[in-house]
Write an enzyme that holds these catalytic residues in place. Structure first.
Site, PDB file in Angstrom:
ATOM      1  CG  HIS A   1      -7.353  -4.187   0.071  1.00 11.65           C
ATOM      2  ND1 HIS A   1      -5.872  -3.698   0.139  1.00 11.65           N
ATOM      3  CD2 HIS A   1      -8.168  -2.982   0.558  1.00 11.65           C
ATOM      4  CE1 HIS A   1      -6.026  -2.301   0.482  1.00 11.65           C
ATOM      5  NE2 HIS A   1      -7.379  -2.041   0.588  1.00 11.65           N
TER       6      HIS A   1
ATOM      7  CG  ASP B   1      -1.788  -1.272   1.487  1.00  9.28           C
ATOM      8  OD1 ASP B   1      -1.373  -2.317   1.298  1.00  9.28           O
ATOM      9  OD2 ASP B   1      -3.002  -1.028   1.479  1.00  9.28           O
TER      10      ASP B   1
ATOM     11  CD  GLU C   1      -7.268   1.182  -0.211  1.00  8.51           C
ATOM     12  OE1 GLU C   1      -8.307   1.508  -0.621  1.00  8.51           O
ATOM     13  OE2 GLU C   1      -6.917   0.687   0.836  1.00  8.51           O
ATOM     14  CG  ASN C   2      -4.546   3.900   1.580  1.00 11.57           C
ATOM     15  OD1 ASN C   2      -4.339   2.888   1.936  1.00 11.57           O
ATOM     16  ND2 ASN C   2      -5.727   4.681   1.490  1.00 11.57           N
TER      17      ASN C   2
ATOM     18  CG  HIS D   1      -1.396   0.801   5.626  1.00 12.45           C
ATOM     19  ND1 HIS D   1      -1.650   2.285   5.741  1.00 12.45           N
ATOM     20  CD2 HIS D   1      -2.224   0.400   4.690  1.00 12.45           C
ATOM     21  CE1 HIS D   1      -2.407   2.402   4.577  1.00 12.45           C
ATOM     22  NE2 HIS D   1      -2.746   1.253   4.284  1.00 12.45           N
TER      23      HIS D   1
ATOM     24  CG  HIS E   1      -6.985  -3.346   4.585  1.00 10.79           C
ATOM     25  ND1 HIS E   1      -7.659  -1.922   4.178  1.00 10.79           N
ATOM     26  CD2 HIS E   1      -7.766  -3.598   5.660  1.00 10.79           C
ATOM     27  CE1 HIS E   1      -8.527  -1.638   5.005  1.00 10.79           C
ATOM     28  NE2 HIS E   1      -8.630  -2.321   5.831  1.00 10.79           N
TER      29      HIS E   1
ATOM     30  CG  ASN F   1     -10.695   0.153   2.409  1.00 16.99           C
ATOM     31  OD1 ASN F   1      -9.763  -0.465   2.055  1.00 16.99           O
ATOM     32  ND2 ASN F   1     -10.836   0.952   3.087  1.00 16.99           N
ATOM     33  CG  HIS F   2      -9.841   4.520   1.254  1.00 16.20           C
ATOM     34  ND1 HIS F   2     -10.662   5.369   2.034  1.00 16.20           N
ATOM     35  CD2 HIS F   2      -9.049   4.055   2.410  1.00 16.20           C
ATOM     36  CE1 HIS F   2     -10.459   5.324   3.390  1.00 16.20           C
ATOM     37  NE2 HIS F   2      -9.493   4.364   3.406  1.00 16.20           N
TER      38      HIS F   2
END
Length: 252
Positions: free
Chosen positions: A145, A8, A37-38, A172, A170, A65-66
């Site tokens: 994820h 991530d 995604e982040n 982290h 996911h 999810n983001h």
């Protein structure tokens, strides 16, 4: 086939780590995949973050999810090698898998999202069954994820012998459990985050602490500081998964 999967990528420190380090090692790998995604200020993916990842040498970007936090992602999903979770309901924009080729060999990359402690989606187990029945490749890499380690492990054992590797993302936080499952599938519960570890999962310490201490919502702010690059190297040959190993680099 040598593949590098980057965990991530979190906000500016994560983007900086990828931009600084990946070009130096890019020629060691046939393919590079990153969870982005982040990447855009700590939540979601935008055009700038996507461009920086691609310019550094990333071939394919996955979400999570983001995925929908920036409107620009809809255009990216339509036009670029960007993958969202396979187990979103029918009609969701984008796709949950991507095929990449290296010479005469191919890699099918798939992402699914967990359902334990997360927003409910369609069943990831059956979604993978359906895809694997329709699509084939020399190697299959599945990204899970998910929040719960048990769910990641359950999916990995369910897929053991049917896919080449299963990597978790996911949380982290990297896990020291890289292994080969009984039927040959390579597995790691979580690759970890590429970002600053002087943080709380990539977020500013003070605002995260306030959330825990007061029980009230706080504005999200991504942490700044020296970054670490967390990834997992995978080696496939002759149609078989051979090895995986965590890879870590820290910004000077």
């Amino acid at each position: 086939m040598r593949v590098l999967f980057i965990g991530d990528v979190m906000a500016e420190p994560g983007l900086r780590a990828v931009s600084l380090h990946l070009p130096d090692i890019r020629d060691r790998y046939d393919l590079v995949i990153a969870n982005g995604e982040n990447a855009a200020k700590g939540k979601g993916l935008d055009r700038r973050a996507y461009r920086l990842l691609r310019e550094a040498g990333v071939d394919l970007v996955s979400l999570g999810n983001h995925a929908w936090d920036h409107k620009e992602v809809y255009e990216l999903l339509e036009r670029e090698p960007v993958v969202r979770a396979l187990n979103y309901p029918p009609g969701t924009p984008g796709r949950g898998w991507w095929r990449l080729s290296v010479g005469k060999e191919s890699l099918l990359f798939v992402q699914v999202m967990g359902r334990v402690f997360m927003d409910p989606l369609d069943d990831p187990f059956r979604a993978l069954d359906a895809l694997l029945a329709q699509e084939g490749a020399d190697y299959v890499l599945v990204e899970v994820h998910a929040e719960a380690t048990s769910e990641k492990m359950a999916l990995a054992h369910y897929l053991d012998g049917r896919v080449s590797a299963v990597l978790g993302t996911h949380t982290h936080v990297p896990t020291l459990d890289a292994m080969r499952l009984p039927k040959g599938t390579l597995y790691q519960t979580d690759v970890g985050m590429t970002g600053t570890y002087q943080s709380i999962i990539g977020g500013e310490v003070e605002t995260f602490l306030a959330r825990f201490l007061t029980g009230r919502p706080q504005p999200f702010r991504a942490a700044q500081g020296r970054a670490r690059f967390h990834a997992t190297e995978l080696f496939f040959e002759g149609g078989k998964p051979l090895s995986l190993s965590p890879y870590v680099w820290e910004e000077p």
